[in-house]
Write an enzyme that holds these catalytic residues in place. Structure first.
Site, PDB file in Angstrom:
ATOM      1  N   GLY A 223       0.794  -1.342  -0.007  1.00 32.75           N
ATOM      2  CA  GLY A 223      -0.037   0.016  -0.040  1.00 32.75           C
ATOM      3  C   GLY A 223       0.892   1.218  -0.087  1.00 32.75           C
ATOM      4  O   GLY A 223       0.535   2.399   0.475  1.00 32.75           O
ATOM      5  N   GLY A 225       1.878   2.978  -2.676  1.00 32.91           N
ATOM      6  CA  GLY A 225       1.445   4.099  -3.787  1.00 32.91           C
ATOM      7  C   GLY A 225       2.791   3.941  -4.850  1.00 32.91           C
ATOM      8  O   GLY A 225       2.845   4.830  -5.703  1.00 32.91           O
ATOM      9  N   SER A 229       2.495  -3.511  -6.441  1.00 31.50           N
ATOM     10  CA  SER A 229       1.935  -4.874  -6.810  1.00 31.50           C
ATOM     11  C   SER A 229       2.384  -5.110  -7.874  1.00 31.50           C
ATOM     12  O   SER A 229       2.359  -6.222  -8.510  1.00 31.50           O
ATOM     13  CB  SER A 229       0.301  -4.627  -6.498  1.00 31.50           C
ATOM     14  N   GLU A 261      -2.679  -8.949 -13.035  1.00 29.41           N
ATOM     15  CA  GLU A 261      -3.019  -7.923 -12.018  1.00 29.41           C
ATOM     16  C   GLU A 261      -4.378  -7.147 -12.025  1.00 29.41           C
ATOM     17  O   GLU A 261      -5.338  -7.197 -11.108  1.00 29.41           O
ATOM     18  CB  GLU A 261      -1.924  -6.833 -11.547  1.00 29.41           C
ATOM     19  N   ASP A 273       2.172   1.555 -14.223  1.00 27.52           N
ATOM     20  CA  ASP A 273       3.293   0.646 -13.135  1.00 27.52           C
ATOM     21  C   ASP A 273       3.966  -0.295 -13.942  1.00 27.52           C
ATOM     22  O   ASP A 273       5.284  -0.580 -13.471  1.00 27.52           O
ATOM     23  CB  ASP A 273       2.362   0.274 -11.982  1.00 27.52           C
TER      24      ASP A 273
END
Length: 455
Positions: A223, A225, A229, A261, A273
């Protein structure tokens, strides 16, 4: 014993005439004498036989009466280098023995015992990213109609994956970050599981035809940011890619990570990302309905070095759920909540920040981060909050030129641009609000993978 030298072996109680025949069969002109347990007890050469016969010996005499008991042998597993050195100084053959002295191999200059193939594992590491501008325009439902662009850079914090293939079909997937272990008796069982985690979702996309143990850990908190992930998914894809003969391209690695994902694991979000983690370095990434393009930026070393010194990474300690925020933004979009102007402004700002960066105009770049924060602040009420607004204001009051929340918002990490003379004051102000600070080191390489032997 191996077939390639079995014709050279005689038992210690066989007659000398059999040793002569063995010598004639081999190119090394050596017979190897073993006892009943196949332990090497001697060797015989033409010279040994000739001296024995000249001295009155008979060809019917047992071999052990004339064999040379002072022979040079080495343990099986002796390195190629050591054998090469012996041959280079004149040896023409070296017996290799096990721990009991039994003959295992017979090394000659033109034949070395083949090294036993050992099991290998693959490793991969993928960097996370900091996003400077353009976040939100990398969402498919937006850029399919309007086009999008983001500016980001990878940093030296990584997701690490270790993949150990096994002979059987069983699959073990272990995430150290969330202390989760998923066990499946087969790939079919994994595919049929409706409650797969992120790592197993990656496996379901790749569908390997072998069993394995997969271990993943990260240098960053869940988490954050920072696109963590996506870095995790990218590292796992790359670990499998390392074992392939026909390697996936960097674009394909990013696409597979996105598929796992966003689609299979159903974490809402954009595309930047996965590309940032796969390609690494500074990138301007353009999105449209057909082909996404990653433009790698070449910065002057002085520019990237100075930017590292002026950026402060600030962990607020507030967990956020990027998927939830992206889901809300999509619902707003579907409900005709007009965010088009903010996103158009974001694209325009991203283009301007790109120019500032490649020209080395870092003060303008730092000030532009505040514009990025202001625009992003208006995209959703879930992006910020009283505590986050207070932290941001404290940093600007202490001298930061600008900053922004990384990722979708709602918590995680702030990124601030701070000129040297204000760094101490800004650091003190942020620490007073319970934040943890760290410096930034950019990572020019994207996802990296390699193989090594299983210990």
């Amino acid at each position: 014993m191996k077939d390639h030298f079995k014709d050279l072996v005689v038992k210690h109680d066989q007659p000398v005439v059999d040793a002569i025949a063995a010598i004639e069969r081999g190119p090394t002109q050596i017979a190897l004498v073993v006892d009943a347990e196949n332990v090497l007890v001697g060797v015989l050469t033409n010279g040994d036989i000739r001296r024995f016969l000249v001295g009155g010996g008979q060809t019917s005499t047992p071999v052990h009466e004339c064999m040379n008991r002072k022979f040079h042998a080495l343990p099986h597993g002796t390195s190629r280098e050591e054998l090469l050195k012996l041959f280079d100084i004149g040896y023409n053959a070296v017996p290799l023995l096990d721990e009991l002295g039994k003959l295992v191999e017979f090394a000659t200059p033109d034949f070395f015992p083949p090294a036993k193939e050992v099991a290998v594992l693959s490793r991969a590491r993928a960097p996370v990213r900091i996003s400077f501008s353009g976040g939100g325009t990398d969402l498919t439902y937006y850029f399919m109609k309007n086009g999008g662009v983001v500016l980001n850079a990878s940093i030296a914090l990584y997701a690490h994956a270790t993949l150990i293939p096994s002979a059987g079909p069983e699959i073990n997937v272990i995430s150290h970050d969330i202390d989760r272990h998923e066990h499946y008796p087969s790939l079919r069982a994994l595919l049929d599981n409706p409650d797969k985690g992120l790592l197993s979702s990656v496996v379901s996309v790749i569908r390997p035809d072998f069993g394995f143990d997969l271990f993943v850990h990260s240098d960053f908190p869940v988490g954050s940011g920072l696109g963590g992930s996506s870095a995790v998914a990218t590292s796992v894809v790359a670990a499998f890619n390392e074992l392939r003969l026909d390697k996936w391209s960097t674009y394909e690695i990013a696409e597979l990570a996105f598929q796992a994902e966003r689609l299979c694991y159903a974490i809402s979000g954009g595309w930047q990302d996965q590309y940032a983690s796969a390609f690494g370095g500074f990138n301007l990434i353009e999105f449209d309905g057909k082909r996404n393009l990653v433009h790698s930026l070449r910065l002057e070393p002085a520019t990237s070095n100075e930017l590292e010194e002026c950026l402060v990474l600030c962990n607020t300690g507030i967990e956020h759920n990027s998927g939830k925020i992206h889901k809300q933004q999509r619902e707003d979009f579907n409900n005709n909540v007009d965010r088009s102007q903010q996103l158009l402004d974001m694209v325009d700002l991203c283009r301007r920040m790109h120019k500032h960066l490649i020209r080395g105009d870092l003060n303008d770049f730092g000030t532009s981060l505040h514009e990025a924060w202001t625009i992003k602040h208006g995209l959703s009420s879930a992006i910020s909050g009283n505590t986050l607004d207070t932290i941001y204001k404290a940093a600007l009051d202490a001298g930061a030129s600008g900053g922004k929340l990384l990722g979708a918002g709602g918590g995680g990490f702030f990124l601030f641009y701070v000129q040297p003379r204000f760094r101490s004051a800004v650091s003190a102000a942020l620490k007073a609000h319970g934040c943890t600070l760290s410096t930034i080191r950019f990572e020019q390489e994207g996802v990296t993978s390699w193989r090594t032997k299983v210990a």
